[in-house]
Design an enzyme around this catalytic site. Structure first.
Site, PDB file in Angstrom:
ATOM      1  N   LYS A  31       0.838  -1.261  -0.056  1.00 21.04           N
ATOM      2  CA  LYS A  31      -0.031   0.086   0.109  1.00 21.04           C
ATOM      3  C   LYS A  31       0.842   1.285   0.043  1.00 21.04           C
ATOM      4  O   LYS A  31       2.093   1.030   0.548  1.00 21.04           O
ATOM      5  CB  LYS A  31      -0.970  -0.179   1.188  1.00 21.04           C
ATOM      6  N   ASP A  83      -2.897  -2.154  10.226  1.00 25.74           N
ATOM      7  CA  ASP A  83      -3.145  -2.223   8.814  1.00 25.74           C
ATOM      8  C   ASP A  83      -3.657  -3.420   8.039  1.00 25.74           C
ATOM      9  O   ASP A  83      -4.022  -3.162   6.897  1.00 25.74           O
ATOM     10  CB  ASP A  83      -1.537  -1.692   8.069  1.00 25.74           C
TER      11      ASP A  83
END
Length: 308
Positions: free
Chosen positions: A13, A144
């Site tokens: 990401k 996350d």
């Protein structure tokens, strides 16, 4: 005899926006982030076997990077064990982790690997868990991990577990460069807490620009409140950004707690020229890992409220 196996990609990401709005009594920071998966990925393979494996808990994890542990300190191992314990899975597990996402870079490589391990276990043992249920498991491993399960473009709030899907940014060429050093997320956040007047990006402006599908406005609104902290110790970050801007990047900034830097380019040839320049390295930045990639989309809907 092999019973079954599955392999999944674990996408890294980027933080298009990262702001810290407070700190909770449990030590977690309250965040407002725009997170985006990219087509740079590790692979996680999990195999259920009916014979013994070399390793505790009936789990053996093979890794392909020197210095990367394959024991219970590895988040993939912990994800497998979590699913075995929670759902009473008795099969022994042989697993392989192949790394491509830069490590200690601010790209959630470990979280992405854990997310894919959870999904592998779900598919392999036909547990029938929804993505929301997998996110609840993932939050036990890291803040996350839920995003790495959902993927795509998300406004992430709370500690990152409250996710609202956003429109994928307009197409562009993404250049990612990671200096030959890592950054400690915990250390970066500790130092951030001592700042008297930190920079705060305009996350609302970024969300608006994404909704309007305006790449120039997106680039203008991106920002990372942690960059000044990490860049103070890793000057290569600013050197790489300068090179990207010289090469016509619309934007160049650090992702997460760093030190990976990404640049957005409208022109593929501009991106390729900068890619080649960064690959050569130099005295001001040493050896740099460099990647050219694109946005990774994921279609989801609604608002996802993670619970810890």
């Amino acid at each position: 005899m092999i019973m079954n196996r599955i392999q999944l990609k674990a996408f890294g990401k980027l933080n298009l926006g990262l702001d810290i709005t407070g700190k909770r009594p449990d030590g977690y920071h309250e965040l407002r982030m725009v997170m985006q998966t990219v087509k740079l990925y590790d692979t996680v393979m999990i195999e259920a076997v009916d014979g013994p494996v070399t390793g505790p808990d009936g789990i053996y994890l093979k890794v392909d990077k020197e210095g990367l542990p394959g024991d219970e300190t590895n988040i993939v191992y912990r994800a497998i064990k979590l699913m075995k314990d929670k759902y009473g899975i008795r099969s022994n597990i042989y697993s392989e982790l192949t790394k491509h996402i830069p490590m200690a870079a601010g790209m959630a490589g470990g979280s992405a690997d854990a997310a894919s391990a959870l999904m592998c276990m779900n598919y392999l043992f036909k547990l029938g868990l929804s993505k929301e249920e997998l996110c609840e498991c993932g939050l036990k491993l890291g803040a996350d991990v839920p995003f790495c399960i959902m993927r795509g473009t998300m406004l992430c709030e709370g500690i990152g577990e409250v996710m609202t899907p956003l429109r994928t940014p307009p197409y562009c060429h993404i250049l990612i460069a990671k200096p030959g050093v890592g950054a400690s997320t915990a250390a970066v956040y500790r130092e951030y807490d001592d700042l008297s007047d930190p920079y705060h990006p305009d996350i609302d402006a970024l969300v608006k620009a994404l909704g309007e599908n305006d790449l120039d406005a997106v680039a203008k609104a991106c920002g990372n409140t942690l960059e000044d902290v990490t860049a103070k110790h890793i000057p290569e970050i600013k050197t790489i950004e300068h090179i990207m801007y010289e090469g016509n990047a619309l934007l160049s900034m650090m992702t997460g707690s760093g030190p990976a830097v990404f640049g957005l380019f409208k022109d593929r040839e501009d991106a390729r020229r900068v890619y080649k320049k960064l690959r050569r390295g130099g005295p001001e930045m040493g050896r740099v890992e460099v990647y050219l990639t694109e946005w990774q989309k994921q279609r989801v809907s609604g608002r996802l409220n993670g619970r810890k």
